[in-house]
Write an enzyme that holds these catalytic residues in place. Structure first.
Site, PDB file in Angstrom:
ATOM      1  N   HIS A 417     -19.059  50.928  96.919  1.00  0.00           N
ATOM      2  CA  HIS A 417     -18.777  50.573  98.315  1.00  0.00           C
ATOM      3  C   HIS A 417     -19.005  49.090  98.600  1.00  0.00           C
ATOM      4  CE1 HIS A 417     -17.487  51.681 102.162  1.00  0.00           C
ATOM      5  NE2 HIS A 417     -18.200  52.770 102.349  1.00  0.00           N
ATOM      6  N   ASP A 421     -13.443  49.217  99.918  1.00  0.00           N
ATOM      7  CA  ASP A 421     -13.559  49.805 101.252  1.00  0.00           C
ATOM      8  C   ASP A 421     -13.102  51.255 101.229  1.00  0.00           C
ATOM      9  OD1 ASP A 421     -14.465  47.391 102.257  1.00  0.00           O
ATOM     10  OD2 ASP A 421     -12.443  46.720 102.833  1.00  0.00           O
TER      11      ASP A 421
END
Length: 445
Positions: A417, A421
């Site tokens: 992450h 995204d």
């Protein structure tokens, strides 16, 4: 006579230390030139260290599981001539002391007398249990019934790739099988004898199925298992994972695969799901280069790759390994299938090299028929994405207002992450889904 000290060789690529995962010799053995002495492991690749000279083993430089520095003493041999320790020079103390001559001489006569009375060790137990004139198969069955040879932790049983594959298919751990071939090599007949012995013992086990058990087993985490533990801990410690799961209708894809195998299976080889999934990822990654990448979080640099080097998580006797399907973007389905098969065999036979186990840019993982409904795969650090395949099941689904049987499968994927995204990850998996559900698009450029 002189002493020849063999040091841990420089394996290359800036490696400063390696783990000792197995000895092929013991103190007192006579070794020939080029005879394997030990196995060492670095970055999941196992390297065999041969002897450059003829001699007798005086001392071993470490225990299985020990991490040793390059240039440190691996083993010392007694050789004809002066050896590589100059006369008059102080000989470094041996890491392990060989049996003193006085200690060895004392029981020599008693041992010789005992050998004339009865066979010694496991070979003697087997010989005593086999009637004169027994066949080789009978001898091997007797050997399987005898107590299994005690192997040191991390010691790799000797067996051919074919025997290892058969044992894998049968669910047999080779470390429990007594080998009857040269140097204790495990043969197909040994597997047969082991299975027969296990079958005859099942009745006795059933009778005591409800008996209390208080046994314990301490299993050292060494060799490949240690590397896996370190790799998994590093991945989870350094990468903030998030997972995304999507259901895929693979009915048309499976129909296409069946037709391709029917027409080309004999001449080109059978296709599994993995080459088709790899092709879908290759096509989808063209629009999502940030997912075909590796993140150096210490330098703060994400490197995106044009080449798609797909890691294919593969189970071996020792644990999970990730050989690399290189340049998947330049391969057709059959080329990918053949290479995946070759890599899997190399991993399971223990012959995969360092180059075959490094350099992936994204990974596929699959548990095959055990794939379950959902998994949360761990990213192969320093990559930023991994795609997991779950089990294909046939379930009722609504298509054009009618309830029909469809073949459905979940893709369970994880992403880093920090650099991927959530929206991009979801769009990437949806692109893969569209390609798998309409497989003609896999071949439209």
């Amino acid at each position: 006579m002189g002493i020849h000290i063999i040091k841990m060789p420089d394996i290359g690529e800036g490696i400063a230390e390696v783990e000792l995962v197995g000895w092929h010799v013991k103190v007192g053995d006579t070794v020939a030139e080029d005879q394997p002495l030990a196995d060492v492991m670095t970055d999941k690749a196992t390297v065999e260290i041969p002897s450059p000279v003829v001699g007798k083993v005086v001392a071993l430089g470490g225990d299985v599981g020990q991490v040793m520095a390059v240039g440190g003493e691996l083993i010392r041999l007694e050789v004809e001539g002066e050896g590589n320790v100059k006369a008059g020079a102080a000989v470094p103390a041996a890491p392990r002391k060989a049996q003193e001559p006085a200690e060895a001489a004392a029981p020599a006569k008693a041992e010789k007398a005992e050998k004339t009375e009865k066979p010694a060790g496991l070979a003697g137990q087997i010989a005593a249990s086999v009637a004169p004139g027994a066949t080789l198969a009978q001898a091997r069955r007797a050997g399987a019934a005898a107590p299994a040879a005690a192997r040191q932790p991390g010691e790799k049983p000797l067996a051919s790739p074919a025997v290892r594959k058969r044992a894998w298919d049968l669910g047999v751990e080779l470390r429990y099988v007594q080998g009857s071939g040269p140097a204790g090599r495990i043969m197909h007949e040994d597997l047969d004898a082991y299975l027969q012995a296990q079958g005859s013992a099942s009745g006795a086990r059933a009778a005591s199925a409800y008996a209390e058990r208080n046994d314990e087993e301490a299993v050292p985490v060494i060799g490949l298992r240690r590397k896996i533990a370190q790799k998994m801990a590093e991945s989870k410690r350094r990468i903030p994972h998030f997972s995304y799961v999507e259901e895929i209708d693979v009915t048309e894809l499976e129909d296409l695969r069946a037709q391709l195998n029917l027409k080309w299976g004999e001449s080109r080889g059978k296709l599994t799901l993995l080459p088709l999934l790899a092709r879908a990822m290759v096509v989808a990654l063209r629009d999502f280069p940030q997912i075909n990448a590796r993140y150096d979080d210490e330098a703060g640099v994400v490197t995106r790759y044009g080449a798609v080097h797909i890691g294919v998580a593969t189970q071996s006797d020792g644990g999970l390994m990730v050989p690399v399907l290189r340049h998947a973007e330049a391969r057709d389905l059959w080329s990918m299938a053949a290479e995946i098969g070759r890599l899997a065999q190399a991993v399971r036979s223990g012959s995969a090299g360092r180059d075959e186990l490094s350099g992936s840019t994204i990974t596929i993982t699959s548990l095959g028929p055990l794939g379950g409904i959902v998994t949360t795969p761990v990213i192969n650090h320093p990559e930023v994405g991994i795609v997991g395949v779950n089990r294909i099941v046939e379930r009722p689904a609504i298509r054009n207002g009618a309830v029909v049987a469809r073949k459905l499968m979940n893709l369970s994927s994880s992403f880093d992450h920090r650099v991927v995204d959530g929206m991009d990850a979801a769009r990437f998996i949806q692109a893969v889904r569209a390609l798998l559900e309409q497989p003609a698009l896999l071949f439209v450029e």
